[in-house]
Write a protein that holds these residues in place. Structure first.
Motif, PDB file in Angstrom:
ATOM      1  N   GLU A 153      27.707  64.200 -52.776  1.00 51.79           N
ATOM      2  CA  GLU A 153      28.442  63.310 -51.881  1.00 51.79           C
ATOM      3  C   GLU A 153      28.100  61.874 -52.240  1.00 51.79           C
ATOM      4  O   GLU A 153      26.960  61.557 -52.564  1.00 51.79           O
ATOM      5  N   ARG A 154      29.096  61.013 -52.207  1.00 54.16           N
ATOM      6  CA  ARG A 154      28.888  59.612 -52.539  1.00 54.16           C
ATOM      7  C   ARG A 154      29.554  58.765 -51.466  1.00 54.16           C
ATOM      8  O   ARG A 154      30.687  59.020 -51.085  1.00 54.16           O
ATOM      9  N   GLY A 155      28.833  57.782 -50.980  1.00 54.83           N
ATOM     10  CA  GLY A 155      29.380  56.911 -49.944  1.00 54.83           C
ATOM     11  C   GLY A 155      28.789  55.519 -50.038  1.00 54.83           C
ATOM     12  O   GLY A 155      28.009  55.209 -50.949  1.00 54.83           O
ATOM     13  N   GLU A 156      29.135  54.673 -49.071  1.00 50.51           N
ATOM     14  CA  GLU A 156      28.626  53.299 -49.076  1.00 50.51           C
ATOM     15  C   GLU A 156      27.132  53.255 -48.809  1.00 50.51           C
ATOM     16  O   GLU A 156      26.427  52.368 -49.288  1.00 50.51           O
ATOM     17  N   GLU A 157      26.634  54.208 -48.040  1.00 51.05           N
ATOM     18  CA  GLU A 157      25.206  54.225 -47.700  1.00 51.05           C
ATOM     19  C   GLU A 157      24.354  54.788 -48.826  1.00 51.05           C
ATOM     20  O   GLU A 157      23.142  54.637 -48.834  1.00 51.05           O
ATOM     21  N   ASP A 190      29.301  64.229 -61.578  1.00 53.55           N
ATOM     22  CA  ASP A 190      30.352  64.294 -60.559  1.00 53.55           C
ATOM     23  C   ASP A 190      31.317  65.452 -60.790  1.00 53.55           C
ATOM     24  O   ASP A 190      31.819  66.042 -59.844  1.00 53.55           O
ATOM     25  N   ARG A 204      24.117  58.234 -51.886  1.00 54.65           N
ATOM     26  CA  ARG A 204      24.700  59.490 -52.352  1.00 54.65           C
ATOM     27  C   ARG A 204      23.700  60.623 -52.172  1.00 54.65           C
ATOM     28  O   ARG A 204      22.496  60.412 -52.124  1.00 54.65           O
TER      29      ARG A 204
END
Length: 196
Positions: free
Chosen positions: A96-100, A136, A102
């Motif tokens: 999972e990858r996000g702004e906060e 990924d 991964r």
């Protein structure tokens, strides 16, 4: 990304080996032709290096240049050998990858779970897996060693419907390109029969 790097590396290897081969072939052909007198008897009977070349080789800086060239050639050869030894297995998989940040998983965890699951299928003696290409979008290489009486079609169907589906779900991916290689173990040799 890793796939492009592997393709560039393979293309560079082929081009480099082709260039070295052409240079060596051309040098050998020229030396052979000169020795056979195709460039004239004077060239065939003359010394390999003329007086000017001998003067350059006899200068005080020539050994230092030769050592420097040898070091550069050795460094390039060593670098090429080290690149050949690298494999394309990914170290970590991105779940999972996000702004906060991964969420990552070690490749060995996913690989180990898959190998254990497939090794427990009837007829499978050994399973070896590798997740390659990209963190990924990984690709799977699965090598299976089957018993000599295994149901190959049944093993393949189970790998496709169960193992690959479980791996996709655990990595939260819609697809994982896979190469599955199956080989059979050698049958056990018949014990020697006694004639008594």
């Amino acid at each position: 990304m890793a796939r492009d790097r592997a393709r560039r590396s393979a293309r560079g290897n082929r081009q480099g080996l082709l260039l070295v081969g052409i240079v060596l072939l051309a040098g050998g052909a020229v030396a052979f032709a000169a020795g056979r007198g195709l460039f004239g008897a004077r060239v065939a009977e003359g010394s390999l290096l003329d007086d000017g070349a001998m003067a350059v080789l006899g200068s005080p800086w020539a050994p230092y240049v030769a050592v420097a060239v040898a070091f550069v050639a050795a460094f390039l050869a060593l670098r090429w050998l080290m690149v050949q030894g690298l494999n394309d297995t990914v170290g970590r998989l991105v779940l999972e990858r996000g702004e906060e940040g991964r969420v990552e998983m070690s490749e060995s965890v996913a690989r180990g779970a898959l190998e254990q699951e497939v090794a427990d299928y009837p007829g499978v003696r050994r399973a070896r897996a590798r997740l390659t290409e990209s963190a990924d979008e990984p690709h799977l290489r699965l090598s299976l060693t089957l018993e000599d009486d295994a149901d190959v079609t049944g093993v393949w169907r189970r790998v496709r419907s169960d193992a690959l589906a479980n791996l996709r779900r655990s990595l939260e991916l819609e697809r994982i390109p896979a190469v599955v290689r199956m080989s059979m173990t050698a049958p056990a040799k018949n014990p020697r029969r006694s004639l008594a």
